[in-house]
Design an enzyme around this catalytic site. Structure first.
Site, PDB file in Angstrom:
ATOM      1  CE  LYS A 183       1.892  32.867  29.930  1.00 44.21           C
ATOM      2  NZ  LYS A 183       2.430  32.056  28.724  1.00 44.21           N
ATOM      3  NE  ARG A 229      -3.357  31.007  23.745  1.00 51.16           N
ATOM      4  CZ  ARG A 229      -3.768  31.726  24.829  1.00 51.16           C
ATOM      5  NH1 ARG A 229      -2.648  31.661  26.132  1.00 51.16           N
ATOM      6  NH2 ARG A 229      -4.579  30.406  25.778  1.00 51.16           N
TER       7      ARG A 229
END
Length: 280
Positions: A220, A257
């Protein structure tokens, strides 16, 4: 011990989080779109230690354009069909479209990972009820096209917690038991860097809702911003491990994840071994 009910099995969560490997069957993913053969990549993720595979056919990166049902189906169904005959780990379909979820479940998936918490498509809840699929319900503000356009919260932790609490109640009233639902705080989905950090520092408040937590921080943008690598080619895998270990150390996460499974698997294994040694 927390459990997660899938249609044909029950997952028991232990002290070490399970690892969900990301399989992007998309040409425009922000990190690895079009780079791998999805089936071959998925098999490698399992060999690297993935406990679950999450297959997606539509990019959810900021600014991504939506794709049609037909295109998404063409990208993911053959991947799921092949994997269902070759791996024993549960398969998850990452989609907000009920038709895609239905076909993916018929092809061998058992989990619906919906970034809209089953709100984007009115038919999705009934698909989940009828199939008895397990659910990952995520918080987001806006859509991939709009979510990073000046997101604002008065109290991001309280607001995300309240949203997920209400979704649990709504889904329960529709016939989806809480033991089928895992919650995802939606790191990077309509959140600024500071919002992400506040959520990551208070995941215990979300865990208090009684459902397991799936944490998706892999590659991210906030990781590279904190590391002051914005605009560079680094994809943040080492930073991802750092964030995941923080959540693991506090017992705030049941599923991690990630794109890169092996590095995180090794980190979890060493962390657990050292933690056990410290207790003896």
């Amino acid at each position: 011990m927390q459990t997660w009910q899938l249609p044909e099995r029950q997952i028991e969560f232990g002290p070490v989080p399970l690892i969900m490997g990301i399989v992007n069957a998309t040409p425009d993913s922000f990190s690895d779109g079009g780079k791998y053969n999805p089936v071959e990549h998925a098999l490698q993720l399992v060999a690297d230690g993935a406990d679950i595979l999450d297959i997606g056919g539509e990019s959810t990166r900021p600014g991504a354009s939506p794709v049609s049902e037909a295109d998404e189906l063409q990208r993911v169904i053959h991947v799921i069909e092949k994997l269902a005959t070759q791996v024993k780990v549960p398969l998850s379909i990452d989609t907000t479209k009920a038709v895609v979820a239905r076909e993916a479940l018929a092809a061998g998936a058992s989990i619906i990972n919906d970034i809209s918490a089953l709100e984007a498509d009115p038919a999705m809840v009934q698909i989940a009820v009828d199939s008895r699929a397990a659910i990952i319900a995520m918080h987001r503000k806006g859509t991939p096209q709009t979510m990073q356009v000046d997101p604002h919260y008065n109290d991001v932790v309280a607001e995300v917690r309240q949203y997920l609490k209400l979704r649990l109640l709504d889904l329960a009233s529709s016939g989806i038991a809480q033991n089928r639902i895992v919650l995802d705080p939606g790191i990077g989905f309509g959140k600024r860097t500071q919002h992400n950090l506040q959520l990551l520092g208070h995941l215990d408040e979300l865990l208090s809702l009684g459902s397991p937590i799936c944490l998706g921080v892999s590659r991210k943008g906030f990781i590279n911003r904190i590391l002051e690598r914005e605009g560079h080619a680094e994809v943040g895998d080492f930073g991802t491990v750092g964030v995941m270990l923080h959540a693991y150390a506090h017992g705030w996460m049941q599923i991690a994840r990630v794109h890169q499974v092996r590095g995180l698997k090794d980190a979890f294994t060493l962390f657990a071994a050292l933690d056990e040694a410290g207790k003896s």
